[in-house]
Design a protein around this motif. Sequence first.
Motif, short mmCIF file in Angstrom:
data_model
loop_
_atom_site.label_atom_id
_atom_site.label_comp_id
_atom_site.label_asym_id
_atom_site.label_seq_id
_atom_site.Cartn_x
_atom_site.Cartn_y
_atom_site.Cartn_z
N PHE A 19 -12.97 -4.12 2.69
CA PHE A 19 -13.41 -4.11 3.83
C PHE A 19 -14.88 -3.37 3.75
N GLY A 20 -15.29 -3.40 5.37
CA GLY A 20 -17.01 -2.52 4.66
C GLY A 20 -16.58 -1.12 4.86
N LEU A 21 -17.74 -0.63 4.41
CA LEU A 21 -18.16 0.66 3.94
C LEU A 21 -18.94 1.21 4.67
N TYR A 22 -18.80 2.77 4.83
CA TYR A 22 -19.54 3.28 5.75
C TYR A 22 -19.69 4.92 6.00
N ASP A 23 -21.52 5.35 5.81
CA ASP A 23 -21.45 6.86 5.70
C ASP A 23 -21.14 7.39 6.70
N LEU A 24 -20.27 7.96 7.31
CA LEU A 24 -19.87 8.01 8.89
C LEU A 24 -19.60 9.56 8.95
N ARG A 25 -20.89 10.75 9.41
CA ARG A 25 -21.39 11.96 9.17
C ARG A 25 -22.02 12.23 10.54
N ARG A 26 -21.47 13.28 11.39
CA ARG A 26 -22.43 14.67 11.79
C ARG A 26 -21.96 15.84 11.49
N ASP A 27 -23.18 16.91 11.52
CA ASP A 27 -23.23 18.05 11.31
C ASP A 27 -23.75 18.95 12.80
N ASN A 28 -22.49 20.26 12.84
CA ASN A 28 -22.49 21.36 13.61
C ASN A 28 -22.58 21.39 14.65
N ASP A 29 -21.65 20.06 15.22
CA ASP A 29 -20.88 20.22 16.06
C ASP A 29 -21.01 21.36 17.35
N LYS A 30 -20.88 22.12 18.09
CA LYS A 30 -20.61 22.97 18.62
C LYS A 30 -19.81 22.98 20.22
N SER A 49 -13.77 3.59 5.77
CA SER A 49 -13.74 2.25 6.12
C SER A 49 -13.09 1.23 7.05
N SER A 50 -13.51 -0.24 7.98
CA SER A 50 -13.58 -0.70 9.17
C SER A 50 -14.59 -2.23 8.77
N GLY A 51 -13.40 -3.24 9.29
CA GLY A 51 -14.49 -4.70 9.63
C GLY A 51 -14.18 -5.07 7.78
N VAL A 57 0.51 -1.26 -0.46
CA VAL A 57 0.10 -0.02 0.15
C VAL A 57 0.67 1.01 0.21
N SER A 58 -0.08 2.75 -0.13
CA SER A 58 1.19 3.49 -0.62
C SER A 58 0.16 4.60 0.94
N GLY A 59 1.47 5.36 0.86
CA GLY A 59 0.82 6.67 1.75
C GLY A 59 0.09 7.84 0.85
N LYS A 60 0.07 7.27 -0.50
CA LYS A 60 -0.56 8.55 -1.38
C LYS A 60 -2.37 7.90 -1.15
N THR A 61 -2.10 7.10 -0.95
CA THR A 61 -3.87 5.53 -0.61
C THR A 61 -5.35 6.90 -0.54
N MET A 62 -6.09 6.87 -0.88
CA MET A 62 -6.97 7.83 -1.11
C MET A 62 -8.63 6.55 -0.50
N LEU A 63 -8.93 6.44 0.87
CA LEU A 63 -10.10 5.14 0.91
C LEU A 63 -11.28 6.31 1.04
N ASN A 64 -11.28 7.81 1.64
CA ASN A 64 -12.14 7.99 1.18
C ASN A 64 -12.56 9.01 -0.68
N ASN A 65 -13.26 7.89 -0.78
CA ASN A 65 -12.71 8.62 -2.76
C ASN A 65 -14.02 8.23 -3.03
N GLN A 66 -14.99 8.80 -2.38
CA GLN A 66 -16.81 7.96 -3.08
C GLN A 66 -16.80 9.55 -3.64
N GLY A 85 -26.94 -2.37 -0.24
CA GLY A 85 -26.58 -4.30 0.05
C GLY A 85 -25.19 -4.52 1.03
N GLY A 86 -24.77 -3.37 1.45
CA GLY A 86 -23.22 -4.25 2.70
C GLY A 86 -21.60 -3.31 1.34
N LEU A 87 -22.68 -2.92 0.75
CA LEU A 87 -20.71 -4.33 -1.09
C LEU A 87 -19.89 -3.16 0.43
N GLN A 88 -18.67 -3.65 -0.07
CA GLN A 88 -17.51 -3.58 0.39
C GLN A 88 -16.72 -2.98 -0.64
N GLY A 89 -15.49 -1.72 0.00
CA GLY A 89 -14.38 -0.84 -0.48
C GLY A 89 -13.57 -2.01 -0.79
#
Length: 730
Positions: free
Chosen positions: A345-356, A325-327, A271-280, A402-406
Amino acid sequence: MSAFPSRHKLIALAVACAFAPAAFAQTADKSDNVLPEVVVTSAPADGIARNASVGGFSEAPLRETPASISVITLEQMQERSIRTATDAVKYDASVQNSYNAVGLSDWFAIRGFTLDMGSNYRKDGMVILAHSAIPMENKERLEILKGLAGLQAGIASSGGILNYVTRRPTDTPLRSVTFEVRERGSIYGAIDLGGRSDNGVFGYRINAAAEDTKSYVQGSNGDRKFVSGAFDWRLSSRALLSVDMDYQHKSQLTVPGFQLLGLDQRLPTSVSGKTMLNNQTWSLPVTDDSNNLGVKFEYELNDNWRTTLQANKFELRRDDAVALSSGCTTPGEILNFGYCANGDFGLYDLRRDNDKRSVMTTQAMLQGKFATGSIGHELTTGLSTLNRRDNFADYLFNPTVGGLQGNIYTTPQRDLVLQPTNPVGLRRKEEEQSFFVQDVMALNEQFKLHAGARYTKLKRVQFNSGGGLIRTTDDDYVLPNVALVYSPSKTLSFYASASQGLEPGGEVPSGLPNAESVLDPYKSKQLEFGVKADISPDLSVSAALFQIKRHNEYAHASTNDATAAIDAYLTAGEQVNRGIEFAAQGRATRNLMLGASFVALQAKAEGTGDPDIEGKRIGNVPKFKSAVYMDYALPQMPAVKLNATWIYSTSKVFAPNSQIASLDKKVDGYHVLNLGARYATKFGNTATTFRFGVDNVFNKFYWGDTSNAFGGYLIPGAPRVFRLSTQFDF
């Protein structure tokens, strides 16, 4: 106070004050009570710091302070084009990255203990939050206190304190502009303006920066804008009022780390230090807007006594997002932590907005000198308060359709329709009041006794997402600190110290009930012995031997099985870190400046009663780390200066939880070489400095960070990176 109106008020005030010197010059009191010109204190022309404020309650010589302290000066940061704290702390071997993913924040561990984002980071001694990247454009220096800081700070994790010292108004006009380009076309520009009114009563310092970021990880693009103002008014010969403020907007797609592979939990390879797993296509950036306002009033009561009143408010609004990317969800190979053997790996949408999140701190302090018989006293006493509010939502954690993986090697695109994030609510409020006192007693010409204590009362209330009460903390603590300093000469000091700190309490990991709530505070203990010496007027060395004990906190899995999920966050036994540090810095010859930092560290869990972790190495802590650097001015061409930095680390254990710790997964050590050059010239009356640098010259792949954050991730070190900048001083 929302980020939007605060930003515009801040910018308007900064601009107005920048053009105010003339008005102040006409209206200021011109009597003899006006303070004479005060020179802004910083590192001398050689760029080597000899004083710091982080070791006590006022600026003091490093050699006389009974603590291990390092300082990265403005000149050192300029010579190496340092733009982030992550780059700055590379020169102190006791500091280790702790989930410093590209596009996120600067998070660190010191002496093997991860710093708390809400208590261990300071700006001019006052608490700021490190959940967002801390800007460096308005910082004069970065002070690092290694070890417990119970007396100085009250609640703070064991590792130490990072204190960002802001740039202050200059007594001579300052006009500086910097342009820089980096990897893949990142463009950066900054201005630094300083000066005083004609009569010296009013001073100002304005800093601003803008950046179009194209990280070395393709796809991790973003932008940043920053503006700050620092002002002071000499109200009389004994009174000084200072105000500083800043605003930063930063938005960038973050780069997730890697997990281990397969049931046998192998390290990822190829793997490379240039690898981007957050590229959806649906990936969103992490966006931070932060405001900071500080006020300080200093008054000299007489020649021996002075008082200081200080307040600071820090606010952050954040939108957090990542295609995580997890699990592994492949039948027969289901893993909660770790990717499939083939890199899926399992691919998930991990988000939250408007932390204060906001924190307001105040401090009132009285300092003076007096004598009782033959014993001289330097007394400090004061009161401080802290008021913190955290408003955030539970993370949205949705799998792809469908739980598709990356996959870490092919990074396929997966479909997802983004859903609304969870509602935000008050999750934590905290009030802290402290009384502190310290007396530095000169027993004779050779011995000084430092004795002090802090009394802290804490009220903390935590809520779940529905507003229900999780935990209430209402307790008080006394934190003593004592040190003896023996100075047989003016250039040599030995010290021994014993101190107690107050841990903020560990944070419950994601996936468990009451995630992101924190446990109750508890005390930690430290013993330290050290020596500091000035080998010559231009060369200083120091060494420290230390032991720190605190509760051992860890995520536990019920079975010793890689497929097991974490079922509890426990406190059992003690984490005991023992080590020795050595540092040297100074000018070896007229043209050669050298620096070195070494740390040997043993970090283990003891008395836990859990065979999976008892006696095991703590994760992400190398046994040995060093940083050696030099600056060399060519004798034949004084305008040319070369610099080099060599960083070395031994192996580390990757231990996100107990069952992986039992597998004893080690990450190899690494060597990294950075080189740079500077050329100073003039174009007309404009001093111009060109700087060029290349980090990781040999483009070596290495795991720079094996953090246990967020279930455990490995963060690659940066590959070869180039930078070129030009600085104009008018």
